[in-house]
Design a protein around this motif. Structure first.
Motif, short mmCIF file in Angstrom:
data_model
loop_
_atom_site.label_atom_id
_atom_site.label_comp_id
_atom_site.label_asym_id
_atom_site.label_seq_id
_atom_site.Cartn_x
_atom_site.Cartn_y
_atom_site.Cartn_z
N ASN A 53 0.81 -1.21 0.00
CA ASN A 53 0.00 0.00 0.00
C ASN A 53 0.85 1.26 0.00
OD1 ASN A 53 -2.02 -1.89 0.26
ND2 ASN A 53 -3.02 -0.90 1.99
N ASN A 99 -3.03 -4.85 3.02
CA ASN A 99 -4.35 -5.47 3.06
C ASN A 99 -4.23 -6.93 2.66
OD1 ASN A 99 -5.50 -2.98 3.70
ND2 ASN A 99 -5.78 -2.45 1.54
N SER A 159 -6.35 -6.38 7.51
CA SER A 159 -5.33 -5.38 7.20
C SER A 159 -4.34 -5.32 8.35
CB SER A 159 -5.99 -4.01 7.01
OG SER A 159 -5.04 -3.03 6.63
N LYS A 209 -11.29 -8.69 0.39
CA LYS A 209 -10.47 -8.15 1.48
C LYS A 209 -10.98 -8.69 2.81
CE LYS A 209 -9.01 -3.82 3.66
NZ LYS A 209 -9.13 -2.33 3.64
N LYS A 245 0.12 0.35 4.82
CA LYS A 245 -0.40 -0.86 5.43
C LYS A 245 -0.29 -1.99 4.41
CE LYS A 245 -3.73 1.49 8.44
NZ LYS A 245 -5.17 1.57 8.85
#
Length: 370
Positions: A171, A178, A196, A193, A176
């Motif tokens: 990301n 995911n 995270s 998704k 982060k």
């Protein structure tokens, strides 16, 4: 692949304490060998039956390479005949297949993300492979406008487990990762998704051991205070907890791109940069935590815990030391069962001495509480 200059890189390894127990420790990589020009852009590592494989990333040939782990030389070149390498980024495997992640997407505009699936037996015994294709898109990606190094839909790492693929995004927008889940069978899917992790960096590769639920993610930070580091995380059925952290004190800017587990060690590779040519490295997380090593790997001496008890097969034969992931000794002795009811949830290291046959072994144990 990174075409934007030299940055600092990070490593994330999986253990199992709560985030409140995070604390800084350091680890060093041991260089084994330099890699040749054929794999100067190594971007994934995979261990199959003690044999190590890699590949190059974007714009290179659709080929896999078996490495000599002592010299770094390419032992075999394997062509994936019906595949192309748009941006190969990582390798993973299950009991029957190996998987090649062609999902590098640093502009966020790709609509042809895919993972190739090849028979393990073909990989080990043939130089020409045919692959099945697993195509996918991210279920929450709504726009595909090109925006270099700002998307949250780039990816360089994934693992396979429980008949599913788990993709870990890189990301650029929020640093982060995911976690997306999709089936491991050929087809066209939306990746869902499911979780995270706030890794504060950019993840580049992964390896997973289903036996002890240990996941290793590799990557780098991207800020004025960039650093290399190791983090321990717990991963099970799509649930992930980011845990212990280790700084890598001799890896700044070397562009770690591949990682795989071999016994109680991890192999790592970096692509060529202005800091260092492509190389193969090795680390031992167990020796870092305990200061102890094994002369023999023995499985299933310790089982459980069941009802807050660890059970030791023929316990009177073994001198047992158990450490948590910070290196604290939790038990020492020769009991046939050990209570764990007051141990924090996490990954533990057991150092086992066979008092009759004069050898030592090391096992990883997970203690979890409902």
């Amino acid at each position: 692949m990174r075409n934007f200059g030299i940055f600092y890189f990070a490593l994330f390894v999986l253990s199992a304490l709560s985030p409140a127990h995070l604390k800084a420790q350091t680890i060093s990589l041991t260089k084994i060998a330099s890699l040749g020009p054929e794999v100067s852009e190594t971007s994934g590592l995979l261990n199959i039956d003690g044999r190590i494989f890699t590949h190059n990333d974007s714009g290179n040939k659709a080929e896999l390479y078996e490495l000599d782990t002592l010299s770094g030389a390419v032992k075999r070149k394997i062509i994936v005949a019906n595949a192309s390498n748009i941006d190969w980024e990582d390798l993973s495997s299950d009991d029957n297949f190996i998987y090649i992640g062609d999902f590098g997407n640093n502009k966020g505009d790709r609509k042809n993300l895919r993972i190739y699936r090849v028979s393990r037996e073909q990989l080990l015994f043939s130089e020409n492979l045919l692959a099945d294709t697993i195509s996918f898109s991210y279920n929450d990606q709504k726009t595909f406008s090109s925006s270099l190094y700002s998307t949250n839909f780039d990816a360089e790492s994934f693992i396979v487990g429980e008949s599913n693929i788990y993709v870990f995004t890189k990301n650029w927008g929020n640093f982060k990762t995911n976690i997306y889940k999709l089936p491991s069978a050929p087809g066209n899917y939306q990746a869902i998704k499911i979780d995270s992790l706030n890794v504060n960096g950019l993840v580049t590769c992964a390896t997973y051991n289903a036996n002890d639920k240990s996941l290793v993610l590799a990557g780098y930070t991207f800020s004025a205070f960039s650093e290399d580091f190791l983090c321990t995380v717990y991963f099970d059925k799509g649930n992930a907890d980011l845990l212990q952290r280790f700084s890598i004190n001799n890896a700044t800017g070397i562009q770690i791109e591949g990682i795989c587990q071999s016994g109680n060690h991890y192999y790592l590779s970096n692509e060529t940069s202005s800091v260092l040519s492509a190389s193969l490295f090795k680390i031992s997380l167990l020796e870092l935590l305990t200061g102890l090593s094994a002369t023999k790997t023995n499985k299933n001496i310790i089982s459980g815990p069941v009802n807050n008890l660890l059970h030791i097969l023929d316990g009177n034969k073994y001198q047992i030391s158990i450490f948590d992931s910070s290196g604290k000794k939790m038990f020492y002795g020769t009991l046939s069962s050990i209570t764990t009811h007051d141990w924090p949830r996490g990954l533990y290291i057991a150092h086992i001495i066979n008092t009759e046959m004069n050898y030592t072994s090391v096992e990883k144990l997970f203690v979890g509480h409902e």
